[in-house]
Motif scaffolding. Structure first.
Motif, PDB file in Angstrom:
ATOM      1  N   SER A 178     -12.838  33.233 -85.766  1.00 50.63           N
ATOM      2  CA  SER A 178     -13.670  33.256 -87.119  1.00 50.63           C
ATOM      3  C   SER A 178     -13.388  34.526 -87.754  1.00 50.63           C
ATOM      4  CB  SER A 178     -14.787  32.506 -87.143  1.00 50.63           C
ATOM      5  OG  SER A 178     -15.894  33.286 -86.243  1.00 50.63           O
ATOM      6  N   ARG A 212     -20.035  29.695 -94.381  1.00 50.79           N
ATOM      7  CA  ARG A 212     -20.310  28.492 -93.215  1.00 50.79           C
ATOM      8  C   ARG A 212     -20.296  28.863 -91.795  1.00 50.79           C
ATOM      9  NH1 ARG A 212     -16.558  24.006 -96.473  1.00 50.79           N
ATOM     10  NH2 ARG A 212     -18.028  23.687 -98.279  1.00 50.79           N
ATOM     11  N   THR A 213     -19.578  29.923 -91.544  1.00 51.21           N
ATOM     12  CA  THR A 213     -19.295  30.246 -89.991  1.00 51.21           C
ATOM     13  C   THR A 213     -19.713  31.562 -89.875  1.00 51.21           C
ATOM     14  OG1 THR A 213     -17.446  28.702 -89.978  1.00 51.21           O
ATOM     15  CG2 THR A 213     -17.559  30.338 -88.129  1.00 51.21           C
TER      16      THR A 213
END
Length: 151
Positions: free
Chosen positions: A76, A121-122
């Motif tokens: 990510s 979100r991550t």
């Protein structure tokens, strides 16, 4: 999604990036009356006022802080940084290329949308979990303030 208040300035930037992304995705469609020149101005203004500073905040303040407490060697994080490079390249192409297509603006809009969602979100949840709260607050003082909200 609840965000740690120390990261609010970055989330405010994200909100404005999403608004920009929605507009860019309309380029060349019946959903907008903006010309390609209008879109070019919007991209350049967005980048000069907030985009460039936001990327610096993340790359020079937030990620080095996270690297002290978490693992930056994650897909990510790599994807986030690759997207930063892609977005920078697209903005430069839009800034310098004399003839632009609506597709270029829509492509940038899609990437901006995907990028913001990846971070919110991550990436940010990983940072909030790993970095001590006191240090998140200290980092907050180093973030540039959003040109729209002043936060």
């Amino acid at each position: 999604m609840k965000r740690h208040e120390a990261l609010y300035p970055l989330s405010h930037h994200h909100h404005h990036a999403l608004v920009t992304a929605v507009e860019l995705k309309k380029a060349g469609t019946e959903k907008t009356e903006k010309s390609l020149l209008d879109f070019r101005r919007s991209v350049i203004d967005f980048w000069n006022q907030d985009g460039r500073g936001h990327f610096r905040d993340e790359e020079e303040v937030l990620l080095p802080l996270y690297a002290q407490y978490g693992n930056v060697n994650q897909e990510s994080i790599k994807k986030m940084l690759i997207q930063h490079a892609q977005i920078r390249g697209m903005v430069e192409r839009i800034r310098e290329q004399p003839r632009l297509t609506a597709e270029q603006f829509r492509e940038l809009g899609e990437l901006l949308d995907e990028h913001v969602r990846l971070e919110e979100r991550t990436v940010f949840p990983m940072i909030e979990e790993a970095v001590p709260e006191k240090l998140l607050y200290q980092a907050n003082g180093r973030f540039h303030r959003d040109s729209v909200s002043g936060r």
